[in-house]
Design an enzyme around this catalytic site. Structure first.
Site, PDB file in Angstrom:
ATOM      1  N   TYR A 173      10.190  16.872 -12.902  1.00 50.72           N
ATOM      2  CA  TYR A 173      11.251  15.936 -13.289  1.00 50.72           C
ATOM      3  C   TYR A 173      10.970  14.554 -12.700  1.00 50.72           C
ATOM      4  CZ  TYR A 173      16.054  14.206 -13.937  1.00 50.72           C
ATOM      5  OH  TYR A 173      17.163  13.476 -14.295  1.00 50.72           O
ATOM      6  N   SER A 214      29.747  20.660 -11.163  1.00 52.13           N
ATOM      7  CA  SER A 214      30.162  21.730 -12.086  1.00 52.13           C
ATOM      8  C   SER A 214      30.204  23.072 -11.354  1.00 52.13           C
ATOM      9  CB  SER A 214      29.239  21.775 -13.301  1.00 52.13           C
ATOM     10  OG  SER A 214      27.892  21.647 -12.914  1.00 52.13           O
ATOM     11  N   PRO A 225      16.739  16.166  -1.590  1.00 54.66           N
ATOM     12  CA  PRO A 225      16.910  14.898  -0.867  1.00 54.66           C
ATOM     13  C   PRO A 225      18.068  14.963   0.142  1.00 54.66           C
ATOM     14  CG  PRO A 225      16.565  14.483  -3.198  1.00 54.66           C
ATOM     15  CD  PRO A 225      16.758  15.966  -3.050  1.00 54.66           C
TER      16      PRO A 225
HETATM   17  P1  NAD Z   1      21.902  17.102 -20.273  1.00 54.74           P
HETATM   18  O1  NAD Z   1      20.957  18.212 -19.971  1.00 54.74           O
HETATM   19  O2  NAD Z   1      23.327  17.447 -20.529  1.00 54.74           O
HETATM   20  O3  NAD Z   1      21.373  16.246 -21.508  1.00 54.74           O
HETATM   21  C1  NAD Z   1      20.029  16.159 -21.879  1.00 54.74           C
HETATM   22  C2  NAD Z   1      19.938  16.402 -23.377  1.00 54.74           C
HETATM   23  O4  NAD Z   1      18.564  16.277 -23.797  1.00 54.74           O
HETATM   24  C3  NAD Z   1      20.398  17.814 -23.770  1.00 54.74           C
HETATM   25  O5  NAD Z   1      21.275  17.745 -24.854  1.00 54.74           O
HETATM   26  C4  NAD Z   1      19.095  18.498 -24.133  1.00 54.74           C
HETATM   27  O6  NAD Z   1      19.276  19.555 -25.065  1.00 54.74           O
HETATM   28  C5  NAD Z   1      18.270  17.356 -24.671  1.00 54.74           C
HETATM   29  N1  NAD Z   1      16.826  17.610 -24.634  1.00 54.74           N
HETATM   30  C6  NAD Z   1      16.098  18.155 -23.629  1.00 54.74           C
HETATM   31  N2  NAD Z   1      14.817  18.238 -23.991  1.00 54.74           N
HETATM   32  C7  NAD Z   1      14.724  17.695 -25.246  1.00 54.74           C
HETATM   33  C8  NAD Z   1      13.653  17.509 -26.160  1.00 54.74           C
HETATM   34  N3  NAD Z   1      12.395  17.859 -25.858  1.00 54.74           N
HETATM   35  N4  NAD Z   1      13.931  16.958 -27.357  1.00 54.74           N
HETATM   36  C9  NAD Z   1      15.206  16.604 -27.686  1.00 54.74           C
HETATM   37  N5  NAD Z   1      16.258  16.758 -26.863  1.00 54.74           N
HETATM   38  C10 NAD Z   1      16.014  17.307 -25.648  1.00 54.74           C
HETATM   39  O7  NAD Z   1      21.798  16.056 -19.085  1.00 54.74           O
HETATM   40  P2  NAD Z   1      22.564  14.677 -18.834  1.00 54.74           P
HETATM   41  O8  NAD Z   1      23.191  14.750 -17.514  1.00 54.74           O
HETATM   42  O9  NAD Z   1      23.367  14.315 -20.012  1.00 54.74           O
HETATM   43  O10 NAD Z   1      21.330  13.680 -18.708  1.00 54.74           O
HETATM   44  C11 NAD Z   1      20.954  12.796 -19.752  1.00 54.74           C
HETATM   45  C12 NAD Z   1      19.799  11.934 -19.283  1.00 54.74           C
HETATM   46  O11 NAD Z   1      20.216  11.167 -18.143  1.00 54.74           O
HETATM   47  C13 NAD Z   1      18.572  12.722 -18.857  1.00 54.74           C
HETATM   48  O12 NAD Z   1      17.418  12.042 -19.301  1.00 54.74           O
HETATM   49  C14 NAD Z   1      18.643  12.717 -17.362  1.00 54.74           C
HETATM   50  O13 NAD Z   1      17.378  12.800 -16.770  1.00 54.74           O
HETATM   51  C15 NAD Z   1      19.314  11.379 -17.080  1.00 54.74           C
HETATM   52  N6  NAD Z   1      20.024  11.403 -15.792  1.00 54.74           N
HETATM   53  C16 NAD Z   1      21.219  12.047 -15.665  1.00 54.74           C
HETATM   54  C17 NAD Z   1      21.856  12.070 -14.426  1.00 54.74           C
HETATM   55  C18 NAD Z   1      23.195  12.740 -14.218  1.00 54.74           C
HETATM   56  O14 NAD Z   1      23.669  12.757 -13.085  1.00 54.74           O
HETATM   57  N7  NAD Z   1      23.857  13.265 -15.216  1.00 54.74           N
HETATM   58  C19 NAD Z   1      21.256  11.448 -13.324  1.00 54.74           C
HETATM   59  C20 NAD Z   1      20.024  10.835 -13.499  1.00 54.74           C
HETATM   60  C21 NAD Z   1      19.424  10.793 -14.735  1.00 54.74           C
HETATM   61  N1  UDP Z   2      24.216  21.956  -4.105  1.00 59.19           N
HETATM   62  C1  UDP Z   2      24.982  22.831  -3.350  1.00 59.19           C
HETATM   63  N2  UDP Z   2      25.570  23.883  -3.976  1.00 59.19           N
HETATM   64  C2  UDP Z   2      25.465  24.092  -5.307  1.00 59.19           C
HETATM   65  C3  UDP Z   2      24.697  23.193  -6.086  1.00 59.19           C
HETATM   66  C4  UDP Z   2      24.084  22.123  -5.451  1.00 59.19           C
HETATM   67  O1  UDP Z   2      25.117  22.677  -2.139  1.00 59.19           O
HETATM   68  O2  UDP Z   2      26.047  25.077  -5.806  1.00 59.19           O
HETATM   69  C5  UDP Z   2      23.601  20.794  -3.430  1.00 59.19           C
HETATM   70  C6  UDP Z   2      22.122  20.589  -3.735  1.00 59.19           C
HETATM   71  O3  UDP Z   2      21.328  21.350  -2.838  1.00 59.19           O
HETATM   72  C7  UDP Z   2      21.992  19.100  -3.504  1.00 59.19           C
HETATM   73  C8  UDP Z   2      23.322  18.533  -3.951  1.00 59.19           C
HETATM   74  O4  UDP Z   2      24.236  19.639  -3.931  1.00 59.19           O
HETATM   75  O5  UDP Z   2      21.823  18.824  -2.125  1.00 59.19           O
HETATM   76  C9  UDP Z   2      23.303  17.938  -5.342  1.00 59.19           C
HETATM   77  O6  UDP Z   2      22.731  18.884  -6.209  1.00 59.19           O
HETATM   78  P1  UDP Z   2      22.590  18.641  -7.762  1.00 59.19           P
HETATM   79  O7  UDP Z   2      21.744  19.747  -8.302  1.00 59.19           O
HETATM   80  O8  UDP Z   2      23.910  18.434  -8.372  1.00 59.19           O
HETATM   81  O9  UDP Z   2      21.828  17.243  -7.903  1.00 59.19           O
HETATM   82  P2  UDP Z   2      20.519  16.622  -7.239  1.00 59.19           P
HETATM   83  O10 UDP Z   2      20.042  17.464  -6.097  1.00 59.19           O
HETATM   84  O11 UDP Z   2      19.549  16.559  -8.338  1.00 59.19           O
HETATM   85  O12 UDP Z   2      21.001  15.318  -6.760  1.00 59.19           O
END
Ligand code: NAD
Ligand code: UDP
Length: 329
Positions: free
Chosen positions: A149, A193, A278
């Protein structure tokens, strides 16, 4: 800032958590929206309320394959975002980020569209600089479980800036910090979630490690506002721009707040901390404030209440259990 109304906008990953909110907002602002998704980490349910709108089109497509459409603007959000989803098929995750970016950039070049990349705070890895400004190059393990990722997103950023320099493409790169809200996938393993679903079901709240690691949680509506502001900037604004809420909480504090707001009797349990997790994360949003006039408005407590309401409704419909039984989550 440019006017978005009337534009044809492609949202790749548009059925996902963030994508579905973006599609909804773009329609509200008068755009035609082409939502492209392969439903790897989402379902149609997230966008089914938009399908009756004649300006909305839903296409099943995998961004690792070329896409030939005519659009004015592209938002590239296609990529699984939660550790559970992106580690399920790590090779595919890297392909989605890298080949997906090449395909979206190739499309943007052909049709002369402006293109937005949903990058991530993960490009900073386990940061040694705190809070993280855009100028920080990060501390990323290139061969660990999160690397598919983190490095995929870093390579996508490289591609965006090379297409900009080499081909004069208008690019907008946002580095998104942990964002939460309604339509998060109930089983994607992300902390907000997980904690809410566990609290509502009266199950143990699983804290990984001691819960002293920190994150800064942004409510989805604030983030989408940041996306649109960045996309509307003049051509010389490319980013990368951090978008996130600078209020920082420990994971334990988050767990306690979720228990309080749900009135749950769940207990905290402590489990093994995943590798390369992290220790701290907080955005420096100085650039977003100066360039976009943006700052998040929603406090964690208020955003959590809205998100809890969403998951309560999902549980009441038996949706989470139905999907569990069907094995689709
Ligand atoms: P999400 O998993 O709900 O959404 C990602 C979407 O992309 C899904 O609908 C999935 O089916 C689709 N997808 C995955 N692979 C694909 C492919 N090969 N072709 C077409 N569609 C594909 O996640 P999200 O939280 O909505 O994240 C959206 C974007 O924002 C992502 O690129 C993610 O890396 C970035 N992002 C999100 C967060 C966050 O906290 N939500 C943080 C940092 C970056
Ligand atoms: N985490 C946790 N319990 C859970 C899910 C996540 O303690 O059930 C922790 C995880 O180890 C991380 C933080 O919550 O330190 C955020 O996790 P998340 O997967 O939401 O995002 P990211 O690590 O990518 O920031």
């Amino acid at each position: 800032m440019t006017q978005i109304s009337g534009k044809r906008v492609l949202v790749a990953g548009g059925a996902g958590f963030l994508g579905s909110h973006l599609c909804e907002t773009l329609l509200q602002q008068g755009c035609e929206v082409l939502c492209v998704d392969n439903f790897f980490s989402s379902t149609r349910r997230n966008v089914e309320h938009l399908i009756a709108d004649p300006r909305f089109e839903l296409m099943r497509h995998d961004v690792t394959f070329p896409l030939y459409v005519a659009v004015d603007e592209i938002f590239n959000l296609a990529c699984p975002a939660s550790p559970v989803h992106y580690q399920f098929d790590p090779v595919q995750t890297t392909k989605t980020s890298v080949i997906g970016a090449i395909n979206m950039l190739g499309l943007a070049k052909r049709v002369k569209a402006k293109v937005f990349q949903a990058s991530t705070s993960e490009v900073y890895g386990d940061p040694t600089v705190h809070p993280q400004p855009e100028s920080y190059w990060g501390n990323v393990n290139p061969i660990g479980f999160r690397s598919c990722y983190d490095e995929g997103k870093r390579c996508a950023e490289t591609l965006f800036f090379d297409y900009h320099r080499q081909h004069g493409l208008q690019v907008k790169v946002a580095r998104i910090f942990n964002t939460y809200g309604p339509r998060m996938h109930p089983h994607d393993g992300r902390v907000v979630s997980n904690f809410i679903v566990q609290a509502l079901k009266g199950e143990n709240i699983t804290i990984y490690g001691e819960g002293s690691q920190t994150r800064s949680f942004c409510y989805v509506d604030d983030l989408i506002d940041g996306f649109l502001r960045l996309m509307a900037t003049p051509a010389d604004v490319t980013g990368p721009v951090n978008l996130g809420n600078p209020n920082e909480f420990t994971i334990r504090e988050l767990a306690e707040m979720v228990i309080e707001l749900t009135g749950s009797r769940s207990r905290l349990v402590f489990e093994r901390l995943p590798s390369d997790d992290p220790k701290q994360r907080r955005p420096d949003i100085g650039q977003a404030t100066a360039v976009l006039g943006w700052r998040p408005r929603t406090q964690l407590r208020e955003g959590l209440q809205k998100t809890i309401g969403y998951f309560e409704a999902l549980l009441a419909q038996g949706e989470i259990f139905k999907r569990e039984r069907a094995g689709v989550l």
